[in-house]
Write a protein that holds these residues in place. Sequence first.
Motif, PDB file in Angstrom:
ATOM      1  N   LYS A 105       4.459 -58.290  17.241  1.00  0.00           N
ATOM      2  CA  LYS A 105       5.221 -57.562  16.231  1.00  0.00           C
ATOM      3  C   LYS A 105       6.412 -56.935  16.936  1.00  0.00           C
ATOM      4  CE  LYS A 105       5.105 -53.768  12.965  1.00  0.00           C
ATOM      5  NZ  LYS A 105       6.358 -53.219  13.456  1.00  0.00           N
ATOM      6  N   PRO A 106       7.619 -57.161  16.408  1.00  0.00           N
ATOM      7  CA  PRO A 106       8.784 -56.546  17.040  1.00  0.00           C
ATOM      8  C   PRO A 106       8.680 -55.025  17.065  1.00  0.00           C
ATOM      9  CG  PRO A 106       9.453 -58.160  15.392  1.00  0.00           C
ATOM     10  CD  PRO A 106       7.967 -57.969  15.253  1.00  0.00           C
ATOM     11  N   PHE A 107       9.219 -54.435  18.092  1.00  0.00           N
ATOM     12  CA  PHE A 107       9.374 -52.999  18.257  1.00  0.00           C
ATOM     13  C   PHE A 107       8.063 -52.277  18.551  1.00  0.00           C
ATOM     14  CE2 PHE A 107      12.719 -54.296  15.117  1.00  0.00           C
ATOM     15  CZ  PHE A 107      13.727 -54.393  16.042  1.00  0.00           C
ATOM     16  N   ALA A 108       7.275 -51.905  17.555  1.00  0.00           N
ATOM     17  CA  ALA A 108       6.091 -51.062  17.771  1.00  0.00           C
ATOM     18  C   ALA A 108       4.952 -51.546  16.883  1.00  0.00           C
ATOM     19  CB  ALA A 108       6.416 -49.608  17.444  1.00  0.00           C
ATOM     20  N   THR A 109       3.776 -51.000  17.102  1.00  0.00           N
ATOM     21  CA  THR A 109       2.651 -51.348  16.241  1.00  0.00           C
ATOM     22  C   THR A 109       2.868 -50.731  14.864  1.00  0.00           C
ATOM     23  OG1 THR A 109       1.397 -49.404  16.896  1.00  0.00           O
ATOM     24  CG2 THR A 109       1.060 -51.405  18.202  1.00  0.00           C
ATOM     25  N   SER A 110       2.227 -51.297  13.859  1.00  0.00           N
ATOM     26  CA  SER A 110       2.460 -50.830  12.494  1.00  0.00           C
ATOM     27  C   SER A 110       2.047 -49.373  12.292  1.00  0.00           C
ATOM     28  CB  SER A 110       1.740 -51.738  11.501  1.00  0.00           C
ATOM     29  OG  SER A 110       0.358 -51.749  11.761  1.00  0.00           O
ATOM     30  N   GLU A 111       1.147 -48.853  13.111  1.00  0.00           N
ATOM     31  CA  GLU A 111       0.761 -47.452  12.991  1.00  0.00           C
ATOM     32  C   GLU A 111       1.913 -46.512  13.317  1.00  0.00           C
ATOM     33  OE1 GLU A 111      -1.006 -49.639  14.850  1.00  0.00           O
ATOM     34  OE2 GLU A 111      -2.689 -49.944  13.493  1.00  0.00           O
ATOM     35  N   ASN A 112       2.917 -46.995  14.053  1.00  0.00           N
ATOM     36  CA  ASN A 112       4.060 -46.169  14.430  1.00  0.00           C
ATOM     37  C   ASN A 112       5.257 -46.348  13.502  1.00  0.00           C
ATOM     38  OD1 ASN A 112       2.572 -45.275  16.634  1.00  0.00           O
ATOM     39  ND2 ASN A 112       3.290 -46.944  17.911  1.00  0.00           N
ATOM     40  N   ASP A 113       5.167 -47.290  12.549  1.00  0.00           N
ATOM     41  CA  ASP A 113       6.262 -47.541  11.611  1.00  0.00           C
ATOM     42  C   ASP A 113       6.397 -46.399  10.611  1.00  0.00           C
ATOM     43  OD1 ASP A 113       6.653 -49.998  12.796  1.00  0.00           O
ATOM     44  OD2 ASP A 113       5.772 -51.156  11.160  1.00  0.00           O
ATOM     45  N   TRP A 114       7.610 -46.187  10.116  1.00  0.00           N
ATOM     46  CA  TRP A 114       7.845 -45.234   9.035  1.00  0.00           C
ATOM     47  C   TRP A 114       8.934 -45.802   8.135  1.00  0.00           C
ATOM     48  CZ3 TRP A 114      12.836 -43.709   8.813  1.00  0.00           C
ATOM     49  CH2 TRP A 114      13.570 -43.670   9.992  1.00  0.00           C
ATOM     50  N   GLN A 115       8.996 -45.263   6.936  1.00  0.00           N
ATOM     51  CA  GLN A 115      10.045 -45.661   5.997  1.00  0.00           C
ATOM     52  C   GLN A 115      10.430 -44.464   5.147  1.00  0.00           C
ATOM     53  OE1 GLN A 115       7.983 -48.902   4.216  1.00  0.00           O
ATOM     54  NE2 GLN A 115       7.010 -47.645   2.666  1.00  0.00           N
ATOM     55  N   PHE A 116      11.673 -44.470   4.677  1.00  0.00           N
ATOM     56  CA  PHE A 116      12.203 -43.385   3.856  1.00  0.00           C
ATOM     57  C   PHE A 116      12.971 -43.996   2.701  1.00  0.00           C
ATOM     58  CE2 PHE A 116      15.966 -40.934   2.713  1.00  0.00           C
ATOM     59  CZ  PHE A 116      15.401 -39.732   2.313  1.00  0.00           C
ATOM     60  N   THR A 117      12.783 -43.434   1.530  1.00  0.00           N
ATOM     61  CA  THR A 117      13.544 -43.826   0.348  1.00  0.00           C
ATOM     62  C   THR A 117      14.028 -42.559  -0.335  1.00  0.00           C
ATOM     63  OG1 THR A 117      12.228 -45.816   0.026  1.00  0.00           O
ATOM     64  CG2 THR A 117      13.443 -45.012  -1.876  1.00  0.00           C
ATOM     65  N   GLY A 118      15.308 -42.508  -0.671  1.00  0.00           N
ATOM     66  CA  GLY A 118      15.844 -41.330  -1.345  1.00  0.00           C
ATOM     67  C   GLY A 118      17.209 -41.606  -1.944  1.00  0.00           C
ATOM     68  N   THR A 119      17.684 -40.655  -2.721  1.00  0.00           N
ATOM     69  CA  THR A 119      19.030 -40.704  -3.299  1.00  0.00           C
ATOM     70  C   THR A 119      19.790 -39.493  -2.792  1.00  0.00           C
ATOM     71  OG1 THR A 119      18.201 -41.789  -5.282  1.00  0.00           O
ATOM     72  CG2 THR A 119      20.373 -40.778  -5.426  1.00  0.00           C
ATOM     73  N   LEU A 120      20.909 -39.730  -2.109  1.00  0.00           N
ATOM     74  CA  LEU A 120      21.714 -38.656  -1.531  1.00  0.00           C
ATOM     75  C   LEU A 120      22.882 -38.349  -2.455  1.00  0.00           C
ATOM     76  CD1 LEU A 120      21.848 -39.982   2.145  1.00  0.00           C
ATOM     77  CD2 LEU A 120      20.151 -38.471   1.108  1.00  0.00           C
ATOM     78  N   THR A 121      23.058 -37.074  -2.802  1.00  0.00           N
ATOM     79  CA  THR A 121      24.137 -36.691  -3.714  1.00  0.00           C
ATOM     80  C   THR A 121      25.038 -35.600  -3.149  1.00  0.00           C
ATOM     81  OG1 THR A 121      22.675 -35.110  -4.805  1.00  0.00           O
ATOM     82  CG2 THR A 121      22.806 -37.320  -5.775  1.00  0.00           C
ATOM     83  N   THR A 122      24.719 -35.078  -1.974  1.00  0.00           N
ATOM     84  CA  THR A 122      25.534 -34.029  -1.359  1.00  0.00           C
ATOM     85  C   THR A 122      25.782 -34.379   0.105  1.00  0.00           C
ATOM     86  OG1 THR A 122      23.683 -32.702  -0.547  1.00  0.00           O
ATOM     87  CG2 THR A 122      24.392 -32.300  -2.823  1.00  0.00           C
ATOM     88  N   ASN A 123      26.568 -33.542   0.772  1.00  0.00           N
ATOM     89  CA  ASN A 123      26.797 -33.737   2.202  1.00  0.00           C
ATOM     90  C   ASN A 123      25.920 -32.796   3.025  1.00  0.00           C
ATOM     91  OD1 ASN A 123      28.158 -31.425   1.519  1.00  0.00           O
ATOM     92  ND2 ASN A 123      29.966 -31.866   2.758  1.00  0.00           N
ATOM     93  N   VAL A 124      24.662 -32.651   2.597  1.00  0.00           N
ATOM     94  CA  VAL A 124      23.656 -31.868   3.316  1.00  0.00           C
ATOM     95  C   VAL A 124      22.651 -32.850   3.924  1.00  0.00           C
ATOM     96  CG1 VAL A 124      21.821 -30.150   3.095  1.00  0.00           C
ATOM     97  CG2 VAL A 124      23.949 -29.896   1.785  1.00  0.00           C
ATOM     98  N   ALA A 125      22.380 -32.711   5.202  1.00  0.00           N
ATOM     99  CA  ALA A 125      21.465 -33.629   5.894  1.00  0.00           C
ATOM    100  C   ALA A 125      20.077 -33.579   5.268  1.00  0.00           C
ATOM    101  CB  ALA A 125      21.387 -33.270   7.376  1.00  0.00           C
ATOM    102  N   THR A 126      19.484 -34.764   5.134  1.00  0.00           N
ATOM    103  CA  THR A 126      18.129 -34.917   4.615  1.00  0.00           C
ATOM    104  C   THR A 126      17.298 -35.609   5.687  1.00  0.00           C
ATOM    105  OG1 THR A 126      18.939 -35.136   2.356  1.00  0.00           O
ATOM    106  CG2 THR A 126      16.729 -35.978   2.797  1.00  0.00           C
ATOM    107  N   ALA A 127      16.127 -35.071   5.992  1.00  0.00           N
ATOM    108  CA  ALA A 127      15.270 -35.666   7.017  1.00  0.00           C
ATOM    109  C   ALA A 127      14.667 -36.969   6.498  1.00  0.00           C
ATOM    110  CB  ALA A 127      14.176 -34.704   7.432  1.00  0.00           C
TER     111      ALA A 127
END
Length: 133
Positions: free
Chosen positions: A24-46
């Motif tokens: 598996k490229p990069f890392a094991t699946s236990e170390n994978d993460w994903q983020f989904t969101g909608t950004l509407t301002t210029n404030v950083a979102t984690a």
Amino acid sequence: MDTTLIQGDVSDLAVTTGQQLLIKPFATSENDWQFTGTLTTNVATAAKAAGAASIRNFVTSLTVQNTNATATTFLIQDGATTIWQVSLPASMTTPLHFTFTTPLRGTAATALNVNCGTTGASVLTNVQGYQSF
């Protein structure tokens, strides 16, 4: 993630019952993460919170689409430091997809943030990555 291995140690390989090596490229699946969101301002979102003391966040791919009539920039930030950016036109009809052959690498114990360069945008955001040393 085995944190006990040091230089010179030996580790097991994973194979199927047919003796096919599993890779598996990069890392094991236990170390994978994903983020989904909608950004509407210029404030950083984690997109991914900071890891432990020696753990970094890596970004392997992302998809973005600005559906607002206001053009903007999209930023990937290591904490408050921009490490990657792209200009997004107004009213995009199709998303842009980016795959990083060499993953974007954050600083250890630092959150990986996503941000817009302007307010008034509406950026649909999907980010994938992993955590590792």
